[in-house]
Every structure is written in structure tokens, then in C-alpha cells.
Design a protein around this motif. Structure first.
Motif, PDB file in Angstrom:
ATOM      1  N   SER A 126      52.288  -5.830 -33.513  1.00 29.01           N
ATOM      2  CA  SER A 126      50.909  -5.955 -34.002  1.00 29.01           C
ATOM      3  C   SER A 126      50.407  -7.382 -33.856  1.00 29.01           C
ATOM      4  O   SER A 126      49.231  -7.606 -33.548  1.00 29.01           O
ATOM      5  CB  SER A 126      50.819  -5.500 -35.456  1.00 29.01           C
ATOM      6  OG  SER A 126      51.588  -6.340 -36.286  1.00 29.01           O
ATOM      7  N   SER A 127      51.293  -8.343 -34.051  1.00 27.70           N
ATOM      8  CA  SER A 127      50.896  -9.738 -33.877  1.00 27.70           C
ATOM      9  C   SER A 127      50.603 -10.045 -32.409  1.00 27.70           C
ATOM     10  O   SER A 127      49.664 -10.777 -32.098  1.00 27.70           O
ATOM     11  CB  SER A 127      51.992 -10.666 -34.395  1.00 27.70           C
ATOM     12  OG  SER A 127      51.676 -12.008 -34.120  1.00 27.70           O
ATOM     13  N   LEU A 133      49.497  -7.939 -30.218  1.00 25.29           N
ATOM     14  CA  LEU A 133      48.216  -7.308 -29.910  1.00 25.29           C
ATOM     15  C   LEU A 133      47.062  -8.146 -30.459  1.00 25.29           C
ATOM     16  O   LEU A 133      46.059  -8.356 -29.778  1.00 25.29           O
ATOM     17  CB  LEU A 133      48.185  -5.890 -30.490  1.00 25.29           C
ATOM     18  CG  LEU A 133      46.932  -5.079 -30.208  1.00 25.29           C
ATOM     19  CD1 LEU A 133      46.757  -4.867 -28.719  1.00 25.29           C
ATOM     20  CD2 LEU A 133      47.008  -3.756 -30.926  1.00 25.29           C
ATOM     21  N   THR A 134      47.211  -8.648 -31.679  1.00 27.24           N
ATOM     22  CA  THR A 134      46.174  -9.488 -32.286  1.00 27.24           C
ATOM     23  C   THR A 134      45.981 -10.773 -31.480  1.00 27.24           C
ATOM     24  O   THR A 134      44.850 -11.200 -31.235  1.00 27.24           O
ATOM     25  CB  THR A 134      46.547  -9.839 -33.736  1.00 27.24           C
ATOM     26  OG1 THR A 134      46.706  -8.631 -34.467  1.00 27.24           O
ATOM     27  CG2 THR A 134      45.479 -10.688 -34.393  1.00 27.24           C
ATOM     28  N   ARG A 135      47.088 -11.381 -31.066  1.00 27.45           N
ATOM     29  CA  ARG A 135      46.991 -12.611 -30.265  1.00 27.45           C
ATOM     30  C   ARG A 135      46.339 -12.341 -28.913  1.00 27.45           C
ATOM     31  O   ARG A 135      45.587 -13.159 -28.395  1.00 27.45           O
ATOM     32  CB  ARG A 135      48.370 -13.226 -30.058  1.00 27.45           C
ATOM     33  CG  ARG A 135      48.876 -13.970 -31.251  1.00 27.45           C
ATOM     34  CD  ARG A 135      50.053 -14.871 -30.928  1.00 27.45           C
ATOM     35  NE  ARG A 135      51.042 -14.320 -30.030  1.00 27.45           N
ATOM     36  CZ  ARG A 135      52.149 -13.689 -30.394  1.00 27.45           C
ATOM     37  NH1 ARG A 135      52.401 -13.507 -31.670  1.00 27.45           N
ATOM     38  NH2 ARG A 135      53.001 -13.241 -29.500  1.00 27.45           N
ATOM     39  N   LEU A 185      44.066 -10.019 -28.275  1.00 22.97           N
ATOM     40  CA  LEU A 185      42.651  -9.721 -28.446  1.00 22.97           C
ATOM     41  C   LEU A 185      41.849 -10.899 -28.982  1.00 22.97           C
ATOM     42  O   LEU A 185      40.741 -11.159 -28.514  1.00 22.97           O
ATOM     43  CB  LEU A 185      42.474  -8.514 -29.370  1.00 22.97           C
ATOM     44  CG  LEU A 185      43.046  -7.191 -28.841  1.00 22.97           C
ATOM     45  CD1 LEU A 185      42.900  -6.113 -29.888  1.00 22.97           C
ATOM     46  CD2 LEU A 185      42.387  -6.800 -27.536  1.00 22.97           C
ATOM     47  N   SER A 186      42.393 -11.603 -29.961  1.00 22.54           N
ATOM     48  CA  SER A 186      41.608 -12.675 -30.577  1.00 22.54           C
ATOM     49  C   SER A 186      42.176 -14.068 -30.329  1.00 22.54           C
ATOM     50  O   SER A 186      41.470 -15.052 -30.518  1.00 22.54           O
ATOM     51  CB  SER A 186      41.516 -12.439 -32.096  1.00 22.54           C
ATOM     52  OG  SER A 186      42.788 -12.614 -32.685  1.00 22.54           O
ATOM     53  N   ASP A 222      44.503 -15.482 -32.098  1.00 20.71           N
ATOM     54  CA  ASP A 222      44.980 -16.076 -33.345  1.00 20.71           C
ATOM     55  C   ASP A 222      46.304 -15.470 -33.758  1.00 20.71           C
ATOM     56  O   ASP A 222      46.507 -14.271 -33.657  1.00 20.71           O
ATOM     57  CB  ASP A 222      43.970 -15.836 -34.480  1.00 20.71           C
ATOM     58  CG  ASP A 222      42.678 -16.589 -34.264  1.00 20.71           C
ATOM     59  OD1 ASP A 222      42.703 -17.619 -33.584  1.00 20.71           O
ATOM     60  OD2 ASP A 222      41.645 -16.124 -34.792  1.00 20.71           O
ATOM     61  N   PRO A 242      49.039 -14.698 -36.868  1.00 21.36           N
ATOM     62  CA  PRO A 242      48.922 -14.441 -38.307  1.00 21.36           C
ATOM     63  C   PRO A 242      49.311 -15.672 -39.132  1.00 21.36           C
ATOM     64  O   PRO A 242      50.247 -16.392 -38.794  1.00 21.36           O
ATOM     65  CB  PRO A 242      49.899 -13.306 -38.558  1.00 21.36           C
ATOM     66  CG  PRO A 242      50.257 -12.749 -37.246  1.00 21.36           C
ATOM     67  CD  PRO A 242      49.983 -13.798 -36.237  1.00 21.36           C
TER      68      PRO A 242
END
Length: 63
Positions: free
Chosen positions: A29-30, A32-34, A36-37, A39, A41
Motif C-alpha cells: 500500500s505504501s 502504491l501511495t508513493r 501515485l502521490s 509521499d 507514510p
């Protein structure tokens, strides 16, 4: 003697905290977040930095 015991405990807890932070940073999940954005966590950074600080304080207690 008490200072050395506290130092060893800080080293062990700091290493575990840094490992926990790295596991969060490397999770799916981290990633994927990195992607897309861009950033990471905040929990990951807090764990890694907090763990490193705890290890450094523990090492200084051993001396």
C-alpha cells in the motif's frame, strides 16, 4: 550497571522500531501511495528515524 541495561534495551527497541518503519515503508500500500502521490507514510519515517535515534542513545549509554 543500570545505564548499560537501559542502553541495551534502547538498542533492541530502536532496532525493532526501525525495522517496523522499514516494513511500513516497503509495504504494498505504501508503494502504491508513493507511485501515485510521491509521499511516504509518516509512520514509516517516524519509525525509521525514531529507531535510529533510540539506537544512537543506546550506544552512548553503553560507553
Amino acid at each position: 550497571m543500570n545505564g548499560k541495561i537501559i542502553g541495551i534495551i534502547l538498542i533492541v527497541v530502536g532496532a525493532a522500531l526501525a525495522l517496523w518503519g522499514y516494513n511500513i515503508y516497503d509495504s504494498t500500500s505504501s508503494q502504491l501511495t508513493r507511485a501515485l502521490s510521491g509521499d511516504a507514510p509518516m509512520e514509516a519515517w517516524a519509525g525509521m528515524v525514531g529507531g535510529a535515534i533510540a539506537v544512537l542513545i543506546g550506544v552512548t549509554r553503553l560507553k
